[in-house]
Write a protein that holds these residues in place. Structure first.
Motif, PDB file in Angstrom:
ATOM      1  N   HIS A 232       0.840  -1.203   0.000  1.00  0.00           N
ATOM      2  CA  HIS A 232       0.000   0.000   0.000  1.00  0.00           C
ATOM      3  C   HIS A 232       0.875   1.253   0.000  1.00  0.00           C
ATOM      4  O   HIS A 232       1.730   1.411   0.875  1.00  0.00           O
ATOM      5  CB  HIS A 232      -0.907   0.021   1.224  1.00  0.00           C
ATOM      6  N   PRO A 233       0.656   2.170  -0.924  1.00  0.00           N
ATOM      7  CA  PRO A 233       1.467   3.394  -0.951  1.00  0.00           C
ATOM      8  C   PRO A 233       1.120   4.375   0.150  1.00  0.00           C
ATOM      9  O   PRO A 233       1.932   5.213   0.533  1.00  0.00           O
ATOM     10  CB  PRO A 233       1.170   3.986  -2.337  1.00  0.00           C
ATOM     11  N   THR A 234      -0.114   4.305   0.666  1.00  0.00           N
ATOM     12  CA  THR A 234      -0.546   5.186   1.752  1.00  0.00           C
ATOM     13  C   THR A 234      -1.332   4.372   2.776  1.00  0.00           C
ATOM     14  O   THR A 234      -1.667   3.211   2.546  1.00  0.00           O
ATOM     15  CB  THR A 234      -1.450   6.327   1.239  1.00  0.00           C
ATOM     16  N   SER A 235      -1.658   5.007   3.885  1.00  0.00           N
ATOM     17  CA  SER A 235      -2.451   4.340   4.929  1.00  0.00           C
ATOM     18  C   SER A 235      -3.944   4.630   4.771  1.00  0.00           C
ATOM     19  O   SER A 235      -4.722   4.369   5.686  1.00  0.00           O
ATOM     20  CB  SER A 235      -1.991   4.814   6.308  1.00  0.00           C
ATOM     21  N   GLU A 236      -4.346   5.136   3.603  1.00  0.00           N
ATOM     22  CA  GLU A 236      -5.728   5.596   3.415  1.00  0.00           C
ATOM     23  C   GLU A 236      -6.758   4.523   3.752  1.00  0.00           C
ATOM     24  O   GLU A 236      -7.702   4.771   4.505  1.00  0.00           O
ATOM     25  CB  GLU A 236      -5.933   6.059   1.972  1.00  0.00           C
TER      26      GLU A 236
END
Length: 599
Positions: A232-236
């Motif tokens: 995952h590139p972000t924790s969104e």
């Protein structure tokens, strides 16, 4: 049951969860340091369960319930055991037993809200998560420990199988679908179709979820599974799904992953680092979080086949699958390292022995954090030790919305140094950072390690009051205020107007290298004492060492926007620049002007 690790243990009477923990701690099973710490945590919790400070109990019947679910209802969907009922392995009984066996002693609600589980590829992660997803739809319930007949199930259960993309999200969901179709017991409870799964009487859903899914934030999940979080590139998606908690009896998020190849600014690596620090005691234990990290230890030779079970617990079992997995890991190892292809080598290291790659960090206190912790004394003892002494004050005034620090360095008559530091952060920022960074600023404030100032920016008057209070209450004699000029000129001018002598500390390596090395040497030699500040210890554990071509060093965060802050140790080092200079009449200006800021 209280478990004591001595020769009187009756292994046959131990619950599988407790037995596995004991075997790991006693060295009967091969394990990495972090797994040993996780198992020791479980054993320690057994000793203090059902107390005012720890209102949880390990309910063996609740752990047995999840075991029975897997072994009576769930079947393998691929591999040599396809179609056979799942027989849980000892490491799985520990992980699942902890997650589902620990409950609140009065309400019976599950203790853990978040689980972080990291292990190498091939160790049945997807199978395990698929079984848990189906359990969330069919059997998950709450009942008081003293009245197990009063079971409460969730109406409209919602189970989310989340991943970075649709294909990965459907992996766990698809395995759950096939597992459910193979089980007559599960088919009685669920309607399983090609595109959806729902409970036949209570409704709800079990669905795949990715960043492309619409209305991710519209649910009230019972169980959330985050698959391969390293990708995952972000924790969104984690943040969005976590925001739906609180609407159910006992929501649970399970993050399951292998290591990744992009350790810099990776949300999964941040999550992992946080849990590692909790297990090591660098930051306070979060009682509602479960962490299990299986990897090689620092110094282990990844070419040594005997170390591989640390990251691959399934290799410790004697069965057809473990033998095939070992053969495959060895084949991939030989192919990767004989090829000399860096990409293949990194792939093997991350997926097969669970070692994060491309992490350029060089931890300042690598290997000696335990030494630092051992040099702590109580706060009262610290105040008694330095009462009436001269001290150098160091300031690190960062952005007004972030952590700011005031540190103090004392030279003791016996040749030792004493250090302490205090943090300051706006109340609004602390609340935000607790959610985004999972750092317990409010807990630290309650413990007296930092002050939360009203509003959204740091009120520097609190820093001035803190310095003056230490002078008055502890009779400290402030020799100099040593400050990083960034954001500090106006504030230190006010201090100077009140009679404090201030010294600007430039932040280049020529100024900071010697005191930084000196600080670490003091720790190594046991010639420093501190008051055990948990916030200072956390900052110190975050510090990265950067150096120039001449071997000069200074401390840094991983990158400028990193949430793993170092402000308190930075403040101490600003003070150390002057405190370590025995003759403070030395003019540093010529030295400072010659600084080389290039790296």
């Amino acid at each position: 049951m209280i478990l004591m690790l001595d020769s009187s243990i009756d292994w046959d009477d131990l619950h599988p969860t407790n037995r596995y923990a004991a075997e790991i701690v006693l060295g009967i099973r091969k394990a990495c340091e972090l797994e040993i710490l996780a198992c020791q945590r479980h054993l320690d919790d057994l000793q203090r369960q059902a107390t005012l400070d720890f209102p949880f109990v390990f309910d063996e019947s609740r752990a047995d319930r999840i075991f029975e679910w897997f072994e009576r209802c769930c079947r393998h969907v691929r591999g040599p055991f396809s179609g056979q009922l799942i027989e849980l392995l000892p490491f799985q009984k520990f992980d699942l037993g902890c997650l589902f066996g620990w409950v609140h002693m009065e309400s019976g609600k599950r203790r853990f809200v978040l689980s972080y589980n990291e292990r190498a590829r091939g160790n049945v992660k997807s199978t395990e998560m698929s079984g848990i997803a189906l359990y969330g739809m069919c059997g998950d319930c709450v009942y008081p420990p003293d009245d197990p007949d009063q079971k409460r199930y969730e109406d409209m259960p919602e189970v989310e199988c989340a991943a970075v993309d649709k294909g990965q999200a459907r992996r766990v969901w698809g395995d759950a679908q096939k597992m459910g179709e193979k089980s007559p017991d599960i088919l009685k409870r669920l309607r399983i179709k090609r595109t959806y799964i729902e409970h036949s009487t209570r409704g709800g859903w079990l669905r795949p979820l990715s960043k492309d899914t619409k209305n991710k934030d519209s649910g009230a999940p019972c169980i959330v599974i985050i698959d391969e979080y390293h990708a995952h590139p972000t924790s969104e998606i984690v943040d969005v799904l976590r925001s739906g908690f609180g609407k159910r009896l006992q929501s649970l998020m399970l993050i399951i992953t292998t290591a990744g190849k992009n350790a810099e600014n990776n949300p999964c690596k941040k999550e992992r680092d946080s849990h590692e620090k909790i297990l090591r005691g660098d930051i306070p234990m979060i009682e509602t979080t479960f962490a299990m990290i299986r990897t090689l230890d620092k110094g282990d030779d990844p070419h040594d086949q005997s170390t591989w079970p640390k990251a691959n617990p399934i290799l410790q079992e004697e069965n057809e699958y473990s033998q095939a997995l070992l053969k495959e890991i060895k084949t991939e190892h030989d192919e990767a390292f004989n090829s000399g292809d860096a990409a293949k080598i990194r792939e093997w290291l991350t997926k097969r022995v669970n070692l994060w790659q491309a992490d350029s960090e060089d931890k300042f206190m690598s290997g000696i954090m335990d030494k630092w912790k051992a040099l702590a004394i109580s706060r009262d003892a610290f105040f008694d030790l330095v009462r009436g002494f001269e001290t150098w004050n160091g300031l690190d005034l960062s952005k007004t919305t972030d952590l700011t620090a005031a540190g103090f360095v004392f030279r003791l008559p016996d040749g030792r140094y004493a250090v302490t530091a205090h943090g300051f952060m706006p109340q609004e920022s602390a609340t935000k950072h607790e959610h985004s960074d999972r750092v317990p600023y409010r807990y630290w404030a309650e413990r007296g390690w930092c002050t939360l100032t009203p509003g959204s920016v740091v009120d520097y008057s609190f820093i001035k009051s803190h310095i003056q209070q230490r002078e008055q209450e502890q009779s400290w004699i402030i020799k100099e205020v040593c400050y990083d000029p960034y954001n500090a000129t106006h504030f230190t001018s006010e201090l100077e107007a009140e009679g404090y002598e201030r010294v600007e500390i430039r932040q280049g390596v020529q100024t900071l290298s010697e005191p930084t090395k000196f600080f670490r040497e003091l720790v190594l030699q046991g010639l420093i004492v501190h008051d055990g500040s948990e916030l200072l210890t956390w900052c110190l554990s975050n510090a990265i060492e950067v150096s120039d071509n001449n071997g000069n060093i200074k401390l840094s965060k991983k990158h400028k926007d990193d949430s793993q802050r170092i402000d308190l140790i930075a403040a101490i080092l600003n003070a150390m620049v002057r405190a370590m200079t025995r003759d403070n009449s030395i003019d540093l200006n010529e030295h400072i002007m010659s600084e080389d800021f290039s790296f």
